[in-house]
Design a protein around this motif. Structure first.
Motif, short mmCIF file in Angstrom:
data_model
loop_
_atom_site.label_atom_id
_atom_site.label_comp_id
_atom_site.label_asym_id
_atom_site.label_seq_id
_atom_site.Cartn_x
_atom_site.Cartn_y
_atom_site.Cartn_z
N ILE A 146 3.09 -8.90 -10.46
CA ILE A 146 3.79 -9.86 -10.01
C ILE A 146 4.77 -10.72 -11.08
O ILE A 146 4.55 -10.92 -12.25
CB ILE A 146 2.52 -11.10 -9.71
N THR A 147 5.70 -10.89 -10.70
CA THR A 147 6.96 -11.47 -11.39
C THR A 147 6.94 -13.17 -11.11
O THR A 147 7.21 -13.46 -9.86
CB THR A 147 8.05 -10.82 -11.00
N GLU A 148 6.51 -13.85 -12.05
CA GLU A 148 6.65 -15.12 -11.80
C GLU A 148 7.76 -16.01 -11.69
O GLU A 148 8.75 -15.71 -12.60
CB GLU A 148 5.86 -15.93 -12.95
N GLY A 149 8.17 -16.75 -10.67
CA GLY A 149 9.18 -17.56 -10.53
C GLY A 149 10.56 -16.76 -10.16
O GLY A 149 11.75 -17.43 -9.88
N GLY B 169 7.27 -13.25 -6.92
CA GLY B 169 7.55 -12.07 -6.03
C GLY B 169 6.64 -10.60 -6.76
O GLY B 169 6.06 -10.71 -7.75
N LEU B 170 6.72 -9.54 -5.81
CA LEU B 170 6.14 -8.27 -6.25
C LEU B 170 7.10 -7.44 -6.93
O LEU B 170 8.01 -6.98 -6.12
CB LEU B 170 5.22 -7.79 -5.12
N LEU B 171 6.93 -7.20 -8.31
CA LEU B 171 7.97 -6.30 -8.73
C LEU B 171 7.71 -4.92 -8.98
O LEU B 171 6.38 -4.63 -9.57
CB LEU B 171 8.25 -6.98 -10.32
N PHE B 172 8.66 -3.93 -8.71
CA PHE B 172 8.39 -2.68 -8.98
C PHE B 172 9.46 -1.95 -9.94
O PHE B 172 10.40 -2.47 -9.82
CB PHE B 172 8.58 -1.86 -7.55
N THR B 173 8.86 -1.20 -10.88
CA THR B 173 9.62 -1.16 -12.17
C THR B 173 9.95 0.27 -12.39
O THR B 173 10.87 0.71 -13.03
CB THR B 173 9.11 -1.67 -13.53
N GLU B 174 9.37 0.92 -11.78
CA GLU B 174 9.66 2.43 -11.74
C GLU B 174 8.73 3.49 -10.49
O GLU B 174 8.10 2.97 -10.01
CB GLU B 174 9.01 3.31 -13.25
N ARG B 175 9.45 4.51 -10.51
CA ARG B 175 8.90 5.50 -9.17
C ARG B 175 7.70 6.24 -10.08
O ARG B 175 7.76 7.11 -11.04
CB ARG B 175 10.00 6.57 -9.00
N SER C 22 2.45 -13.70 0.56
CA SER C 22 3.56 -14.63 -0.42
C SER C 22 3.55 -14.15 -1.96
O SER C 22 4.71 -14.46 -2.48
CB SER C 22 3.34 -16.26 -0.46
N PHE C 23 2.63 -13.47 -2.23
CA PHE C 23 2.56 -12.99 -3.64
C PHE C 23 2.64 -14.04 -4.69
O PHE C 23 2.72 -13.94 -6.06
CB PHE C 23 3.58 -12.17 -3.99
N ASP C 24 2.33 -15.33 -4.23
CA ASP C 24 2.32 -16.58 -5.37
C ASP C 24 0.87 -16.75 -5.62
O ASP C 24 0.84 -17.38 -6.88
CB ASP C 24 2.88 -17.53 -4.55
N ASN C 25 -0.08 -16.29 -5.15
CA ASN C 25 -1.42 -16.42 -5.59
C ASN C 25 -2.05 -14.99 -5.89
O ASN C 25 -3.04 -14.78 -5.50
CB ASN C 25 -2.12 -17.31 -4.51
N GLY C 26 -1.12 -14.01 -6.41
CA GLY C 26 -1.90 -12.82 -6.60
C GLY C 26 -1.41 -11.85 -5.48
O GLY C 26 -0.47 -12.10 -4.83
N VAL C 27 -2.02 -10.85 -5.37
CA VAL C 27 -1.47 -9.80 -4.45
C VAL C 27 -2.31 -9.57 -2.97
O VAL C 27 -1.62 -9.03 -2.00
CB VAL C 27 -1.56 -8.26 -4.99
N ASP C 28 -3.33 -10.51 -2.99
CA ASP C 28 -3.91 -10.25 -1.70
C ASP C 28 -3.28 -11.28 -0.77
O ASP C 28 -2.44 -12.25 -1.17
CB ASP C 28 -5.30 -11.03 -1.88
N ALA C 29 -3.26 -11.05 0.58
CA ALA C 29 -2.70 -11.66 1.58
C ALA C 29 -3.11 -13.21 1.63
O ALA C 29 -4.30 -13.53 1.62
CB ALA C 29 -2.66 -10.89 2.97
N ASP C 30 -2.29 -14.30 1.82
CA ASP C 30 -2.26 -15.48 2.10
C ASP C 30 -3.25 -15.62 3.21
O ASP C 30 -3.95 -16.55 3.43
CB ASP C 30 -1.31 -16.24 2.01
N PHE C 31 -2.83 -15.02 4.52
CA PHE C 31 -3.36 -15.01 5.80
C PHE C 31 -3.32 -13.56 6.43
O PHE C 31 -2.27 -12.90 6.34
CB PHE C 31 -2.33 -16.09 6.83
N ALA C 32 -4.36 -13.32 7.30
CA ALA C 32 -4.50 -12.00 7.80
C ALA C 32 -5.64 -12.09 8.58
O ALA C 32 -6.62 -12.86 8.53
CB ALA C 32 -5.03 -11.06 6.68
N LEU C 33 -5.43 -11.27 9.86
CA LEU C 33 -6.48 -11.23 10.91
C LEU C 33 -7.28 -10.21 10.52
O LEU C 33 -8.48 -10.18 11.06
CB LEU C 33 -5.72 -10.97 12.26
N GLY C 34 -6.93 -9.34 9.69
CA GLY C 34 -7.75 -8.20 9.23
C GLY C 34 -8.23 -8.21 7.65
O GLY C 34 -8.30 -9.61 7.34
N ASP C 35 -8.25 -7.25 7.12
CA ASP C 35 -8.68 -7.36 5.44
C ASP C 35 -7.56 -8.18 4.79
O ASP C 35 -6.29 -7.57 4.73
CB ASP C 35 -8.99 -5.93 5.06
#
Length: 292
Positions: A81-84, A91-97, A42-55
């Motif tokens: 992470i861009t808040e709100g 969300g997860l924000l990408f600002t440059e290549r 969800s990217f609401d609690n950082g970048v790690d997955a909220d749920f995963a069957l693996g890592d």
């Protein structure tokens, strides 16, 4: 008193019972989606997955050829992470290549099968491709153990304006292109394996839902479809090229050349029905809704 013949009474009560059973039937769509879920970020609690069957961890590498240098966490200053400002919450924000990649490992987070492989990938994007993206191809998501042209599933924006949005479900390179000439991404054999959308529905400050649906890979009758905002935009059928993975080398790469926001990434262990795809698109609080 009006008497109703016995046969007619039975027919009447059977009709009422049938109506009652239909009206009482529980909608299990959310539960079915939850049962099929293999990864959710969800990217609401950082970048790690909220749920995963693996890592659950996100990793950062300088390049895909340097997997041994992978670091746990997000270590690219142009991604944050861009808040709100996500589709739901943050969300997860990408600002440059820039060089380097982020990913989640595929093992157990993708239900890969050598015999009959099906699944679905869902996420949201917010950008104006014409003004936000830098020149060059851009893959918001790419899942592979090698590269975009060798046993890979991805969506991309073409390299220059006006940009098309395309789905690539590309099998083993040594099967589909045994005698390569020139760059694969310009090869007609490669391009024939794509399905895409001209003038795709993206815009500054707007959110677009992307759903990749696939079934029967590693059989003679593989199929893959692209949905945008709940609508089917293109399908490839008869995908017979094998997808051979070294699973521990495969990763779910995010934001290759992408500039914009991504949110609510979810992956499922089977292809989804039209109703399930519509449900994902209309969930009030995103995939969190099906986990509650």
């Amino acid at each position: 008193m009006l008497k109703i013949p016995t046969i007619k009474r039975l027919a009447f009560f059977s009709f009422i019972l049938a109506i009652s059973l239909v009206s009482c039937k529980k909608d299990t769509t959310n539960a079915d989606l939850k049962a099929a879920l293999t990864l959710y970020a969800s990217f609401d609690n950082g970048v790690d997955a909220d749920f995963a069957l693996g890592d659950t961890h996100m990793y950062t590498v300088p390049s895909r050829r340097m997997r041994d240098s992978a670091k746990v966490g997000l270590h690219k200053p142009d991604i944050s992470i861009t808040e709100g400002k996500g589709r739901y919450g943050d969300g997860l924000l990408f600002t440059e290549r820039s060089p380097g990649n982020i990913y989640y490992p595929s093992t157990n987070n993708i239900a890969y099968s050598k015999d009959n492989w099906s699944g679905a990938i869902s996420f949201w994007l917010s950008l104006d491709p014409e003004t936000d993206l830098e020149p060059g191809y851009c893959d918001p998501i790419q899942i592979t153990d090698v590269s975009y042209n060798d046993a890979a599933i991805w969506v991309d924006f073409t390299k220059e304006n006006p940009r098309d949005f395309r789905l690539g479900v590309i099998g083993d390179r040594d099967v589909w292109n045994p005698n390569p000439e020139g760059p694969d991404n310009e090869n007609p054999i490669f391009i024939d394996r794509l399905t895409g959308v001209k003038n795709p529905p993206f815009g500054k400050g707007e959110w677009t839902h992307i759903l990749i649906n696939f079934s029967g890979l590693n059989t003679e009758n593989g199929e893959a479809s692209l949905y945008m905002n709940g609508e089917l935009k293109g399908t490839r059928t008869g995908i017979a090229t094998p997808f051979s993975w070294e699973l521990d080398q495969s990763n779910i790469y995010l934001g290759l050349g992408y500039i914009g926001i991504m949110d609510d990434l979810s992956i499922f262990n089977r292809s989804l029905t039209d109703k399930e795809i519509s449900t994902l698109y209309t969930l009030e609080n995103g995939v969190h809704s099906i986990l509650e």
